[in-house]
Design a protein around this motif. Structure first.
Motif, mmCIF file in Angstrom:
data_model
loop_
_atom_site.group_PDB
_atom_site.id
_atom_site.type_symbol
_atom_site.label_atom_id
_atom_site.label_comp_id
_atom_site.label_asym_id
_atom_site.label_seq_id
_atom_site.Cartn_x
_atom_site.Cartn_y
_atom_site.Cartn_z
ATOM 1 N N ARG A 206 0.962 -1.134 -0.024
ATOM 2 C CA ARG A 206 0.099 0.244 -0.081
ATOM 3 C C ARG A 206 0.858 1.176 0.010
ATOM 4 O O ARG A 206 2.151 1.362 0.300
ATOM 5 C CB ARG A 206 -0.921 0.137 1.333
ATOM 6 N N ALA A 207 0.158 2.248 -0.586
ATOM 7 C CA ALA A 207 1.273 3.771 -0.403
ATOM 8 C C ALA A 207 1.379 4.129 0.868
ATOM 9 O O ALA A 207 0.469 4.021 1.663
ATOM 10 C CB ALA A 207 0.373 4.686 -1.244
ATOM 11 N N GLY A 208 2.600 4.704 0.943
ATOM 12 C CA GLY A 208 3.031 5.392 2.175
ATOM 13 C C GLY A 208 3.927 6.692 1.960
ATOM 14 O O GLY A 208 4.402 6.697 0.947
ATOM 15 N N GLU A 209 3.889 7.539 3.137
ATOM 16 C CA GLU A 209 4.832 8.412 2.922
ATOM 17 C C GLU A 209 5.786 8.504 3.895
ATOM 18 O O GLU A 209 5.626 8.000 4.975
ATOM 19 C CB GLU A 209 4.092 9.614 3.135
ATOM 20 N N PHE A 210 7.099 8.922 3.792
ATOM 21 C CA PHE A 210 8.327 8.795 4.746
ATOM 22 C C PHE A 210 8.984 10.130 4.311
ATOM 23 O O PHE A 210 8.945 10.778 3.330
ATOM 24 C CB PHE A 210 9.209 7.654 4.699
ATOM 25 N N ARG A 211 9.716 10.671 5.468
ATOM 26 C CA ARG A 211 10.697 11.822 5.331
ATOM 27 C C ARG A 211 9.899 12.873 4.687
ATOM 28 O O ARG A 211 10.423 13.889 4.095
ATOM 29 C CB ARG A 211 11.731 11.240 4.485
ATOM 30 N N ALA A 212 8.789 13.168 5.241
ATOM 31 C CA ALA A 212 7.995 14.442 5.335
ATOM 32 C C ALA A 212 8.856 15.705 5.677
ATOM 33 O O ALA A 212 8.706 16.775 4.932
ATOM 34 C CB ALA A 212 6.470 14.270 5.451
ATOM 35 N N THR A 213 9.125 15.442 6.546
ATOM 36 C CA THR A 213 10.251 16.355 7.147
ATOM 37 C C THR A 213 11.686 15.811 7.694
ATOM 38 O O THR A 213 11.615 14.478 7.939
ATOM 39 C CB THR A 213 9.754 17.016 8.613
ATOM 40 N N PRO A 214 12.736 16.427 7.826
ATOM 41 C CA PRO A 214 13.936 15.716 8.192
ATOM 42 C C PRO A 214 13.656 14.968 9.563
ATOM 43 O O PRO A 214 14.247 13.861 9.894
ATOM 44 C CB PRO A 214 14.815 16.858 8.579
ATOM 45 N N GLU A 215 12.919 15.411 10.489
ATOM 46 C CA GLU A 215 12.557 14.749 11.770
ATOM 47 C C GLU A 215 12.095 13.671 11.807
ATOM 48 O O GLU A 215 12.023 12.721 12.699
ATOM 49 C CB GLU A 215 11.760 15.812 12.743
ATOM 50 N N ASP A 216 11.512 13.083 10.515
ATOM 51 C CA ASP A 216 10.598 11.779 10.228
ATOM 52 C C ASP A 216 11.770 10.754 9.862
ATOM 53 O O ASP A 216 11.415 9.526 9.828
ATOM 54 C CB ASP A 216 9.842 11.970 9.263
ATOM 55 N N PHE A 217 13.251 11.264 9.822
ATOM 56 C CA PHE A 217 14.058 10.327 9.418
ATOM 57 C C PHE A 217 15.486 10.588 10.383
ATOM 58 O O PHE A 217 16.187 11.547 10.016
ATOM 59 C CB PHE A 217 14.534 10.168 7.773
ATOM 60 N N VAL A 218 15.519 9.980 11.203
ATOM 61 C CA VAL A 218 16.572 10.551 12.229
ATOM 62 C C VAL A 218 17.659 9.220 12.244
ATOM 63 O O VAL A 218 17.388 8.019 12.507
ATOM 64 C CB VAL A 218 16.183 10.581 13.762
ATOM 65 N N VAL A 219 19.135 9.440 12.149
ATOM 66 C CA VAL A 219 20.177 8.544 12.086
ATOM 67 C C VAL A 219 20.904 8.719 13.078
ATOM 68 O O VAL A 219 21.662 9.903 13.043
ATOM 69 C CB VAL A 219 20.706 8.367 10.547
ATOM 70 N N GLU A 220 21.594 8.146 13.808
ATOM 71 C CA GLU A 220 22.545 8.122 14.711
ATOM 72 C C GLU A 220 23.514 7.107 14.448
ATOM 73 O O GLU A 220 23.289 5.864 14.519
ATOM 74 C CB GLU A 220 21.972 8.039 16.094
ATOM 75 N N GLU A 221 24.896 7.551 14.530
ATOM 76 C CA GLU A 221 25.988 6.575 14.160
ATOM 77 C C GLU A 221 26.451 5.994 15.519
ATOM 78 O O GLU A 221 26.477 6.462 16.632
ATOM 79 C CB GLU A 221 27.147 7.605 13.541
ATOM 80 N N VAL A 222 26.562 4.622 15.444
ATOM 81 C CA VAL A 222 27.127 3.963 16.674
ATOM 82 C C VAL A 222 28.377 3.691 16.374
ATOM 83 O O VAL A 222 28.936 2.652 15.590
ATOM 84 C CB VAL A 222 26.311 2.656 17.082
ATOM 85 N N LEU A 223 29.418 4.356 16.969
ATOM 86 C CA LEU A 223 30.810 4.278 16.706
ATOM 87 C C LEU A 223 31.485 3.070 17.037
ATOM 88 O O LEU A 223 32.350 2.155 16.522
ATOM 89 C CB LEU A 223 31.548 5.440 17.236
ATOM 90 N N GLY A 224 31.059 2.505 18.311
ATOM 91 C CA GLY A 224 31.742 1.427 18.999
ATOM 92 C C GLY A 224 32.884 1.470 19.878
ATOM 93 O O GLY A 224 33.291 0.406 20.349
#
Length: 361
Positions: free
Chosen positions: A22-40
């Motif tokens: 089914r159709a969907g929307e994502f990343r309508a705003t930058p806050e809808d797509f949050v990425v955090e690097e896990v350095l280790g």
């Protein structure tokens, strides 16, 4: 007038059990797509490189690198980063800048903030931050639309149980797949560093070939199980071993996502795949001879990548027509490969819904 060509894309793992998306929307705003690097690991606290834990919004990693270099009055080559993060997103990652025997500018934090880069933490370290040293990425994504229903929850549960095809996301190929079209042209005449200083075109070509090989195995139904001659990779590591015979123990380990079959990242060198697994590589070389030969001539080294990725620490919450997904992926894996199994959206296809340049109609 000829009919318009469909969007270039690869199979869906969930289609056999759940049907069309089914159709969907994502990343309508930058806050809808949050990425955090896990350095280790943590910076040591001393050294000639200043490491910065930063948050950026609406900027590519390379744009942030240029802002940092300009603020410190150094060459961008003095700035290091581990992974390339999305532009239309809120992303947190480490950057490093070489400042031997000198402090950072007093107003560095303010200068970067004015460019959209917020410094969250600073520490010194003896070495430059190198590409690909982080362990994983943590994602928090929000999606909306008709796809947010009970079937989305069922698809999500299936992916958590069986894993996700480890496809390279469409962003690897540039808007409308233009990086791949450029890669075809550059490799056809002979790759030169000056044509591709960041190696993006080589990367696009290798990524396309990997996706093609994975697609063949998805069609044959063996992308998440081992076949004779496979090279297996242990989950969460780069450790690999050749599989001559697929026994009950290997079958069980693959089923619980402890190990995964791999595909080739094309380049010069001898492949370890044999028997049934090697046939996929031979077919790839026949179908895309120009790309494969061009990569070998460019001197890219052959390597391998897992065909499947495991969703680590997965969580799904659906409330009032909004689904929030939380999960970790190993470095080099794409959250868009997860989304394409859950929602239908043109941006999740290779060509963004357009005919791919350089491809036959």
């Amino acid at each position: 007038m000829s009919e318009p060509s469909p969007a270039v894309d690869w199979p869906l793992a969930t289609a056999a059990e759940f049907g069309s998306l089914r159709a969907g929307e994502f990343r309508a705003t930058p806050e809808d797509f949050v990425v955090e690097e896990v350095l280790g690991f943590e910076p040591e606290g001393v050294g000639e490189h200043l490491w910065l834990w930063v948050e950026k919004r609406g900027l590519t990693t390379l744009e942030a690198v240029r802002h940092l270099a300009r603020a410190c009055q150094v060459s961008p080559r003095a700035v290091g980063y581990s992974g390339m993060k999305d532009k239309i997103a809120v992303t947190r990652q480490w950057l490093s800048v070489q400042l031997p025997g000198q402090p950072a500018p007093d107003d560095l934090v303010e200068r970067l903030a004015a460019c959209g880069v917020r410094v969250l933490e600073q520490a010194r370290h003896p070495r430059k931050l190198k590409r690909g040293v982080h362990r994983a990425n943590r994602f928090t994504l929000r999606i909306t639309g008709a796809a947010v229903n009970a079937q989305l929850e069922a698809r999500w549960a299936w992916l958590c149980r069986h894993g996700v095809p480890n496809l390279f996301g469409p962003q690897r190929f540039g808007p409308g797949g233009r990086n791949l079209a450029r890669a075809r042209a550059v490799l056809a005449r002979g790759w030169r560093k000056r044509d591709d200083r960041e190696g993006m075109l080589l990367s696009a070509a290798r990524s396309f070939l990997f996706n093609e090989q994975l697609a063949m195995r998805m069609v044959d139904g063996n992308w998440r199980r081992l076949v004779p001659g496979d090279v297996a990779m242990l989950d969460g590591t780069a450790s690999q071993f050749a599989v001559e015979t697929v026994d009950a123990d290997l079958i069980e380990r693959a089923e619980r996502l402890d190990l995964h079959p791999t595909g080739v990242l094309w380049g010069a060198g001898e492949s370890r795949a044999a028997s049934e697994a090697a046939q996929y590589e031979r077919t790839l070389a026949e179908r895309h001879a120009a790309l494969c030969e061009g990569l070998v001539q460019a001197g890219v080294g052959l390597s391998r990548r897992a065909l499947r990725m495991r969703l680590d620490q997965p969580r799904l919450v659906c409330e009032e027509g909004v689904a929030q997904l939380d999960f970790h992926l190993p470095r080099g894996s794409f959250a868009t490969a997860v989304l394409r199994e859950l929602i239908a959206h043109p941006a999740l296809t290779l060509s963004g819904g357009r005919q791919l340049p350089g491809e036959p109609t």
